[in-house]
Design a protein around this motif. Structure first.
Motif, PDB file in Angstrom:
ATOM      1  N   TYR A   1      81.139 131.486  38.818  1.00  0.00           N
ATOM      2  CA  TYR A   1      81.018 131.634  37.086  1.00  0.00           C
ATOM      3  C   TYR A   1      81.757 132.808  36.756  1.00  0.00           C
ATOM      4  CZ  TYR A   1      77.012 128.333  37.477  1.00  0.00           C
ATOM      5  OH  TYR A   1      76.525 127.129  38.149  1.00  0.00           O
TER       6      TYR A   1
ATOM      7  N   GLY B   1      85.209 131.866  36.757  1.00  0.00           N
ATOM      8  CA  GLY B   1      85.462 130.371  36.920  1.00  0.00           C
ATOM      9  C   GLY B   1      84.931 130.903  34.635  1.00  0.00           C
ATOM     10  N   ILE B   2      83.758 131.729  34.013  1.00  0.00           N
ATOM     11  CA  ILE B   2      83.859 131.266  32.842  1.00  0.00           C
ATOM     12  C   ILE B   2      84.946 132.097  32.123  1.00  0.00           C
ATOM     13  CG2 ILE B   2      82.300 132.838  31.463  1.00  0.00           C
ATOM     14  CD1 ILE B   2      79.759 132.223  32.727  1.00  0.00           C
TER      15      ILE B   2
ATOM     16  N   PRO C   1      76.923 133.308  42.415  1.00  0.00           N
ATOM     17  CA  PRO C   1      78.124 134.241  40.609  1.00  0.00           C
ATOM     18  C   PRO C   1      78.916 134.513  40.385  1.00  0.00           C
ATOM     19  CG  PRO C   1      76.594 135.475  42.715  1.00  0.00           C
ATOM     20  CD  PRO C   1      76.132 133.673  42.653  1.00  0.00           C
TER      21      PRO C   1
ATOM     22  N   LEU D   1      75.360 121.333  40.309  1.00  0.00           N
ATOM     23  CA  LEU D   1      76.804 122.417  40.151  1.00  0.00           C
ATOM     24  C   LEU D   1      75.930 123.277  41.097  1.00  0.00           C
ATOM     25  CD1 LEU D   1      74.485 122.753  35.996  1.00  0.00           C
ATOM     26  CD2 LEU D   1      76.288 121.219  37.172  1.00  0.00           C
TER      27      LEU D   1
ATOM     28  N   SER E   1      75.827 127.662  42.181  1.00  0.00           N
ATOM     29  CA  SER E   1      74.625 128.214  42.072  1.00  0.00           C
ATOM     30  C   SER E   1      75.933 129.757  42.771  1.00  0.00           C
ATOM     31  CB  SER E   1      73.763 128.784  43.477  1.00  0.00           C
ATOM     32  OG  SER E   1      74.391 128.545  44.647  1.00  0.00           O
TER      33      SER E   1
ATOM     34  N   LYS F   1      81.501 121.967  39.204  1.00  0.00           N
ATOM     35  CA  LYS F   1      81.993 123.044  39.254  1.00  0.00           C
ATOM     36  C   LYS F   1      82.175 122.755  37.560  1.00  0.00           C
ATOM     37  CE  LYS F   1      83.179 124.219  43.718  1.00  0.00           C
ATOM     38  NZ  LYS F   1      83.940 124.542  44.456  1.00  0.00           N
TER      39      LYS F   1
ATOM     40  N   ALA G   1      79.888 122.745  35.209  1.00  0.00           N
ATOM     41  CA  ALA G   1      79.001 124.007  34.726  1.00  0.00           C
ATOM     42  C   ALA G   1      79.780 124.898  34.242  1.00  0.00           C
ATOM     43  CB  ALA G   1      79.427 124.581  35.913  1.00  0.00           C
ATOM     44  N   LEU G   2      81.455 124.192  33.699  1.00  0.00           N
ATOM     45  CA  LEU G   2      82.251 125.930  32.897  1.00  0.00           C
ATOM     46  C   LEU G   2      82.440 125.020  31.644  1.00  0.00           C
ATOM     47  CD1 LEU G   2      84.908 126.646  35.957  1.00  0.00           C
ATOM     48  CD2 LEU G   2      83.125 127.878  35.115  1.00  0.00           C
TER      49      LEU G   2
END
Length: 258
Positions: free
Chosen positions: A12, A15-16, A9, A5, A7, A205, A208-209
């Motif tokens: 994220y 992506g989020i 930030p 995954l 790391s 990736k 993770a999302l």
């Protein structure tokens, strides 16, 4: 698995946000915001990786989206003609994705993204409603949807140009869109998984999302009757235009370095 995954930030944060907005559009309107995926994710990863991650995420979204509409809410007469065209267009898109130089492919993705962004802001209207099923137009729309959704996850405009001319309800429009993209995502998923074998990091990736997907779809479905499609899409396409412009600049620099 968890060691794979990301790391970062920044990954994220971007992506989020991108995943949530794609899920929101899927739940509220049946799709249309998947075009956000590549240009936004390309801010934190390679454009080809961004395309593969987006494909994996939108396929996951379909699991939640298809169950959020009443069974049989979609327009079957239109699907009879849209789906065969979709399959043909998807195959053409796969050939282009696999056999065109990656730098040129990034340029194509950027141009398609910007073209549809400009079309959104410059369109003069939805067209004449209350028209019957048109087999030839439906097939053409299916081909255009299949090709553009494979290349840039931008299949919404060709499909919308056809469906908006029909006299179907808002729910039927969204449900029909969900079915078309669900079938399209199923057809293209093996191709993107195959392409991802050369970029194994994309699976970590996407994983993770993935938890953001049901949240976005759930929120979108419950806001279906309260969200202004025009305002939401205007904001999102503005973001797409900015990200697409950056992607275009990067592609040009890769092709013609100074």
């Amino acid at each position: 698995m968890f060691a794979a995954l990301p790391s970062d930030p920044v990954f994220y944060a971007v992506g989020i946000a991108a995943t949530f907005l794609m899920g929101l559009g899927k739940g509220a309107f049946g799709g249309g915001l998947a075009i956000l995926g590549i240009p936004l994710l390309a801010l934190v990863m390679d454009p080809i990786e961004a395309s593969i991650v987006t494909a994996l995420l939108v396929a996951f979204m379909d699991i939640f989206a298809i169950g959020s509409f009443p069974r049989g809410a979609w327009s079957k007469p239109d699907l009879v003609w849209l789906l065969p065209g979709l399959a043909g267009g998807t195959f053409i898109g796969f050939l282009v994705f696999e056999h065109v130089d990656r730098r040129w492919l990034a340029l194509i993705i950027a141009l398609v993204t910007l073209a549809f962004t400009l079309r959104y802001f410059l369109k003069s209207g939805a067209g004449r409603p209350d028209l019957p099923v048109a087999p030839r137009l439906a097939l053409a729309a299916g081909i255009g949807t299949g090709f553009t959704t494979y290349i840039a996850h931008a299949g919404g405009p060709p499909l919308a140009m056809y469906l908006l001319r029909r006299d179907i309800t808002k729910t039927a429009y969204a449900a029909t869109t969900v079915v078309v993209f669900m079938m399209g995502n199923l057809i293209k998923l093996p191709g993107f998984v195959y392409s991802g074998l050369d970029h194994p990091a994309v699976f970590g990736k996407a994983l993770a999302l993935a938890p953001v997907v049901p949240i976005g779809v759930f929120v979108g479905r419950h806001l279906n009757d309260r969200l202004s499609r025009e305002k939401l899409y205007g904001l999102c396409y503005g973001l797409v235009g900015i990200a697409g412009a950056k992607l275009l600049v990067d592609a040009i620099r890769a092709l013609w370095p100074t």
